[in-house]
Enzyme design. Sequence first.
Site, PDB file in Angstrom:
ATOM      1  N   HIS A  73     -24.403  -1.522  25.890  1.00  0.00           N
ATOM      2  CA  HIS A  73     -23.394  -0.888  26.739  1.00  0.00           C
ATOM      3  C   HIS A  73     -24.004  -0.622  28.110  1.00  0.00           C
ATOM      4  O   HIS A  73     -25.215  -0.716  28.294  1.00  0.00           O
ATOM      5  CB  HIS A  73     -22.866   0.407  26.109  1.00  0.00           C
ATOM      6  CG  HIS A  73     -23.882   1.514  26.010  1.00  0.00           C
ATOM      7  ND1 HIS A  73     -24.980   1.441  25.183  1.00  0.00           N
ATOM      8  CD2 HIS A  73     -23.975   2.718  26.643  1.00  0.00           C
ATOM      9  CE1 HIS A  73     -25.691   2.546  25.291  1.00  0.00           C
ATOM     10  NE2 HIS A  73     -25.117   3.342  26.184  1.00  0.00           N
ATOM     11  N   HIS A  92     -24.686   1.909  30.111  1.00  0.00           N
ATOM     12  CA  HIS A  92     -25.283   3.144  30.616  1.00  0.00           C
ATOM     13  C   HIS A  92     -26.659   2.810  31.169  1.00  0.00           C
ATOM     14  O   HIS A  92     -27.361   1.952  30.639  1.00  0.00           O
ATOM     15  CB  HIS A  92     -25.374   4.201  29.514  1.00  0.00           C
ATOM     16  CG  HIS A  92     -24.063   4.888  29.241  1.00  0.00           C
ATOM     17  ND1 HIS A  92     -23.783   5.564  28.080  1.00  0.00           N
ATOM     18  CD2 HIS A  92     -22.946   4.981  30.013  1.00  0.00           C
ATOM     19  CE1 HIS A  92     -22.556   6.064  28.149  1.00  0.00           C
ATOM     20  NE2 HIS A  92     -22.028   5.716  29.304  1.00  0.00           N
ATOM     21  N   ASP A 142     -29.588   4.002  31.152  1.00  0.00           N
ATOM     22  CA  ASP A 142     -30.820   4.001  30.346  1.00  0.00           C
ATOM     23  C   ASP A 142     -30.925   2.781  29.439  1.00  0.00           C
ATOM     24  O   ASP A 142     -31.930   2.600  28.758  1.00  0.00           O
ATOM     25  CB  ASP A 142     -30.953   5.305  29.549  1.00  0.00           C
ATOM     26  CG  ASP A 142     -29.737   5.631  28.711  1.00  0.00           C
ATOM     27  OD1 ASP A 142     -28.632   5.200  29.077  1.00  0.00           O
ATOM     28  OD2 ASP A 142     -29.885   6.312  27.684  1.00  0.00           O
ATOM     29  N   HIS A 143     -29.900   1.943  29.430  1.00  0.00           N
ATOM     30  CA  HIS A 143     -29.961   0.714  28.618  1.00  0.00           C
ATOM     31  C   HIS A 143     -30.002  -0.562  29.460  1.00  0.00           C
ATOM     32  O   HIS A 143     -30.250  -1.630  28.929  1.00  0.00           O
ATOM     33  CB  HIS A 143     -28.760   0.656  27.662  1.00  0.00           C
ATOM     34  CG  HIS A 143     -28.838   1.699  26.583  1.00  0.00           C
ATOM     35  ND1 HIS A 143     -29.149   1.411  25.282  1.00  0.00           N
ATOM     36  CD2 HIS A 143     -28.668   3.046  26.641  1.00  0.00           C
ATOM     37  CE1 HIS A 143     -29.181   2.534  24.570  1.00  0.00           C
ATOM     38  NE2 HIS A 143     -28.882   3.539  25.374  1.00  0.00           N
ATOM     39  N   HIS A 192     -18.910   5.155  21.367  1.00  0.00           N
ATOM     40  CA  HIS A 192     -19.683   5.842  22.401  1.00  0.00           C
ATOM     41  C   HIS A 192     -18.706   6.207  23.516  1.00  0.00           C
ATOM     42  O   HIS A 192     -17.521   5.924  23.416  1.00  0.00           O
ATOM     43  CB  HIS A 192     -20.800   4.892  22.875  1.00  0.00           C
ATOM     44  CG  HIS A 192     -21.873   5.546  23.682  1.00  0.00           C
ATOM     45  ND1 HIS A 192     -22.274   6.833  23.508  1.00  0.00           N
ATOM     46  CD2 HIS A 192     -22.650   5.050  24.693  1.00  0.00           C
ATOM     47  CE1 HIS A 192     -23.238   7.114  24.367  1.00  0.00           C
ATOM     48  NE2 HIS A 192     -23.482   6.054  25.104  1.00  0.00           N
ATOM     49  N   ASP A 220     -26.539   3.487  21.287  1.00  0.00           N
ATOM     50  CA  ASP A 220     -25.889   4.800  21.235  1.00  0.00           C
ATOM     51  C   ASP A 220     -24.574   4.722  20.461  1.00  0.00           C
ATOM     52  O   ASP A 220     -23.713   3.906  20.778  1.00  0.00           O
ATOM     53  CB  ASP A 220     -25.579   5.286  22.660  1.00  0.00           C
ATOM     54  CG  ASP A 220     -26.841   5.497  23.482  1.00  0.00           C
ATOM     55  OD1 ASP A 220     -27.940   5.395  22.907  1.00  0.00           O
ATOM     56  OD2 ASP A 220     -26.709   5.756  24.691  1.00  0.00           O
TER      57      ASP A 220
END
Length: 242
Positions: free
Chosen positions: A61, A63, A65-66, A139, A210
């Site tokens: 996804h 976000h 941090d990914h 999520h 997540d």
Amino acid sequence: MSLRVTFLGTGGAVPTTERAPSAIFVNREGDRLLFDCGEGTQREMMRAGTGFGIDHLFVSHLHGDHVLGIPGLVQTLGFNDRTDPLRVHCPPGTGDDLHDLVHAVGHQPGFPVRIEEVGPGDVALSADGYEVRAFETTHRTVSQGYVLEEADRPGRFDRPRAEELGVPVGPAFGRLHSGESVELEDGTVVESDQVVGPPRPGRKLVYTADTRPRERTVEVAEDADLLVHDATFADDMADRAR
Ligand SMILES: [Zn+2]
């Protein structure tokens, strides 16, 4: 067949001195797969000694941090004179944003980057002896996990038994292992199942990234050899998680 998993990053939301954001590196018999690419993933690759030559990137996804490690990694691959294509697999509707990330600050990769949206249930990668499929997760944004599943492998070859039966060392071993029968010089026929054990189930690796807990993940992860599951909030933080 080797299947090696390296945890490059297991942190959530922001990096810490001990943990980098999400990135899981899988080397399956020389095929190099990266699941998510948080900020600093290329440094973690150096530290872990995985090498940079990934063939496939699977994005759970969008976000930060990914995915924020993607622009830096792509530019480093370019500095290394890469010419092989990189395939990026991502959830439906995220392809344009990923295109922007790959081309961040006006960068034009010197090698083909193929961005492919895959939906839950789709086979993202069909390779020799295994495949990678997407499955839905829950999520705050469109998200999915991935399951890498190997095909069944042939049973173990019983070499002492084959020699005992008089099979000459050489190509006959390979033919027996692949299911064929072999005729010996004296006319005796040795069948494959006399020297090869029952087929062995392939291995299964599941990566959720997540997600809230959900029944679908339990189904997908049934019989998995390894489940890599989000654990941002432990039970005692359930209220905050909600
Ligand atoms: Zn997230």
